[in-house]
Design a protein around this motif. Structure first.
Motif, mmCIF file in Angstrom:
data_model
loop_
_atom_site.group_PDB
_atom_site.id
_atom_site.type_symbol
_atom_site.label_atom_id
_atom_site.label_comp_id
_atom_site.label_asym_id
_atom_site.label_seq_id
_atom_site.Cartn_x
_atom_site.Cartn_y
_atom_site.Cartn_z
ATOM 1 N N LEU A 182 95.588 3.929 37.335
ATOM 2 C CA LEU A 182 97.076 3.056 37.243
ATOM 3 C C LEU A 182 97.925 3.348 37.095
ATOM 4 C CD1 LEU A 182 96.271 1.437 33.108
ATOM 5 C CD2 LEU A 182 96.243 -0.054 35.487
ATOM 6 N N PRO A 183 99.315 3.229 37.530
ATOM 7 C CA PRO A 183 100.483 4.192 37.293
ATOM 8 C C PRO A 183 100.597 5.004 36.294
ATOM 9 C CG PRO A 183 101.211 1.450 37.566
ATOM 10 C CD PRO A 183 99.321 1.723 37.714
ATOM 11 N N LEU A 184 102.005 5.718 36.607
ATOM 12 C CA LEU A 184 101.937 6.532 35.540
ATOM 13 C C LEU A 184 103.169 4.726 34.477
ATOM 14 C CD1 LEU A 184 102.832 10.101 37.345
ATOM 15 C CD2 LEU A 184 101.158 9.395 34.932
ATOM 16 N N THR A 185 103.776 4.665 35.287
ATOM 17 C CA THR A 185 105.239 3.433 34.236
ATOM 18 C C THR A 185 103.805 3.347 33.568
ATOM 19 O OG1 THR A 185 104.441 2.499 36.494
ATOM 20 C CG2 THR A 185 106.060 3.699 36.539
ATOM 21 N N CYS A 186 102.776 2.422 34.043
ATOM 22 C CA CYS A 186 101.846 2.221 32.823
ATOM 23 C C CYS A 186 101.655 3.436 31.314
ATOM 24 C CB CYS A 186 100.468 1.633 33.146
ATOM 25 S SG CYS A 186 100.615 0.466 34.532
ATOM 26 N N ALA A 187 101.655 4.327 31.339
ATOM 27 C CA ALA A 187 101.770 4.924 30.599
ATOM 28 C C ALA A 187 102.648 5.398 29.682
ATOM 29 C CB ALA A 187 100.628 6.621 31.213
ATOM 30 N N PHE A 188 103.580 5.240 30.168
ATOM 31 C CA PHE A 188 104.613 5.250 29.801
ATOM 32 C C PHE A 188 105.327 3.963 28.791
ATOM 33 C CE2 PHE A 188 109.598 4.101 29.974
ATOM 34 C CZ PHE A 188 110.016 5.331 29.760
ATOM 35 N N PHE A 189 105.453 3.162 29.402
ATOM 36 C CA PHE A 189 105.434 1.666 29.084
ATOM 37 C C PHE A 189 104.405 1.901 28.124
ATOM 38 C CE2 PHE A 189 107.927 0.693 32.846
ATOM 39 C CZ PHE A 189 109.011 0.527 31.968
ATOM 40 N N THR A 190 103.609 1.018 27.870
ATOM 41 C CA THR A 190 102.428 1.614 26.749
ATOM 42 C C THR A 190 102.672 2.585 25.721
ATOM 43 O OG1 THR A 190 100.882 2.720 27.854
ATOM 44 C CG2 THR A 190 100.990 0.314 27.847
ATOM 45 N N LEU A 191 102.545 3.799 25.628
ATOM 46 C CA LEU A 191 103.415 4.988 24.656
ATOM 47 C C LEU A 191 104.642 4.123 24.225
ATOM 48 C CD1 LEU A 191 102.520 7.180 24.227
ATOM 49 C CD2 LEU A 191 103.994 8.521 25.080
ATOM 50 N N GLY B 54 100.206 -5.703 26.268
ATOM 51 C CA GLY B 54 99.818 -6.835 27.190
ATOM 52 C C GLY B 54 101.561 -7.130 28.421
ATOM 53 N N VAL B 55 102.092 -6.719 27.594
ATOM 54 C CA VAL B 55 103.647 -6.913 28.183
ATOM 55 C C VAL B 55 103.847 -5.456 28.319
ATOM 56 C CG1 VAL B 55 106.129 -7.154 27.264
ATOM 57 C CG2 VAL B 55 104.017 -8.865 26.690
ATOM 58 N N ALA B 56 103.980 -4.448 27.925
ATOM 59 C CA ALA B 56 103.876 -2.790 28.409
ATOM 60 C C ALA B 56 103.481 -3.297 29.811
ATOM 61 C CB ALA B 56 103.527 -1.973 27.204
ATOM 62 N N LEU B 57 102.350 -3.192 29.701
ATOM 63 C CA LEU B 57 101.440 -2.654 30.382
ATOM 64 C C LEU B 57 101.653 -3.807 32.073
ATOM 65 C CD1 LEU B 57 97.931 -1.570 31.468
ATOM 66 C CD2 LEU B 57 97.437 -3.325 30.919
ATOM 67 N N ALA B 58 102.492 -4.764 31.467
ATOM 68 C CA ALA B 58 102.577 -5.781 32.513
ATOM 69 C C ALA B 58 103.973 -5.271 33.705
ATOM 70 C CB ALA B 58 103.073 -7.137 32.531
ATOM 71 N N LEU B 59 104.440 -4.916 32.238
ATOM 72 C CA LEU B 59 105.956 -4.486 32.729
ATOM 73 C C LEU B 59 105.850 -2.893 32.967
ATOM 74 C CD1 LEU B 59 108.144 -3.849 29.818
ATOM 75 C CD2 LEU B 59 108.874 -5.412 31.558
ATOM 76 N N GLY B 60 105.150 -1.623 33.179
ATOM 77 C CA GLY B 60 104.628 -0.513 33.810
ATOM 78 C C GLY B 60 104.084 -0.888 35.406
ATOM 79 N N LEU B 61 103.136 -1.630 35.571
ATOM 80 C CA LEU B 61 102.660 -1.980 36.934
ATOM 81 C C LEU B 61 103.837 -2.990 37.813
ATOM 82 C CD1 LEU B 61 99.525 -4.280 35.914
ATOM 83 C CD2 LEU B 61 99.665 -1.763 37.085
ATOM 84 N N PHE B 62 104.233 -3.587 37.177
ATOM 85 C CA PHE B 62 105.763 -4.165 37.729
ATOM 86 C C PHE B 62 106.829 -3.508 38.581
ATOM 87 C CE2 PHE B 62 110.461 -6.043 37.825
ATOM 88 C CZ PHE B 62 109.471 -7.160 38.956
#
Length: 249
Positions: free
Chosen positions: A189-198, A236-244
């Motif tokens: 998973l990209p680091l952005t997913c960790a950031f947004f889900t946090l 789920g939204v945070a995870l999607a934002l991280g992937l985007f």
């Protein structure tokens, strides 16, 4: 479909006799709810077959029908595996690896997905979705323990009690927020997913605190599943934002 048929079959065993939010109790028609559920199943299955043909990938239909089978054996006779405490593993499999992967394959080309049924990123996302969905199911049983026990529905909470159940919820949320940085470290998973889900961590903490404070209160604990829904949606939204967001970095 799953919700309606589950309520209809639980009505037959008496598990939902005191469940105010039961579709059967609200509508007053057991046969009507069951009929509507099977109509939805037929329409949904037709849609899944169409989506598989449009995607040109048989894996889409295979995975989604696998998810449907999990739902069927979870609630419907003669299996009723939820009465043997297997509802949560079936829920995880159906809404996690099976359904999530299927929806990905329906949107991606074969050149993007390769031969194997799972990529590391899709599998990582599906595990996280499976955890949040399973938390909803698990917490929905807190206020139903007495009724479930009376009809022999041996859900995990019937077996372990509410105190240990509240610890399971705490461990589940901790595991959820531990998995994201772990997957990021493994580069699935990209680091952005960790950031947004946090950013959704306060919702996870709110769920833990609510369940631990109210697990013995049959009235208040009813809301636990809705706290889980909030976590599921926001995570789920945070995870999607991280992937985007990762596509632009």
């Amino acid at each position: 479909m799953f919700y309606g048929s589950n309520d209809a079959y639980d009505f037959e065993t008496g598990a939902d006799k005191d469940k105010k939010e039961s579709v059967v109790n609200i509508s007053g028609s057991h046969s009507g709810v069951l009929c509507a559920a099977y109509i939805c199943l037929a329409l949904g299955s037709s849609g899944l077959l169409w989506a598989s043909l449009q995607a040109g990938d048989a894996r889409v239909a295979a995975l989604l029908f696998g998810a449907i089978i999990c739902g069927y054996v979870y609630q419907c006779p003669p299996c009723r595996l939820s009465y043997h405490g297997l509802g949560e593993p079936l829920c995880f499999a159906a809404f996690g690896p099976l359904a999530t992967s299927a929806f990905y394959f329906s949107q991606a080309s074969k050149s993007q997905t390769g031969i194997l049924p799972f990529s590391s990123t899709v599998l990582s996302v599906s595990i996280l979705v499976g955890v949040t969905t399973t938390l909803i199911l698990f917490c929905s049983h807190f206020h139903q323990i007495d009724g479930d026990w009376e009809v022999g529905k041996m859900s995990p909470l019937v077996r372990i009690g509410t105190k240990r159940g509240s610890e399971v919820v705490r461990c589940g949320v901790i595991a959820l927020y531990s998995l994201v940085p772990t997957f990021a470290a493994l580069k699935t998973l990209p680091l952005t997913c960790a950031f947004f889900t946090l950013l959704t961590l306060p919702i996870g903490k709110l769920l833990i605190n609510f369940v631990q404070e109210n697990h013995n209160d049959k009235v208040k604990i009813f809301m636990a599943k809705y706290y889980c829904v909030r976590l599921h949606a926001s995570f789920g939204v945070a995870l999607a934002l991280g992937l985007f967001a990762a596509r632009f970095i």
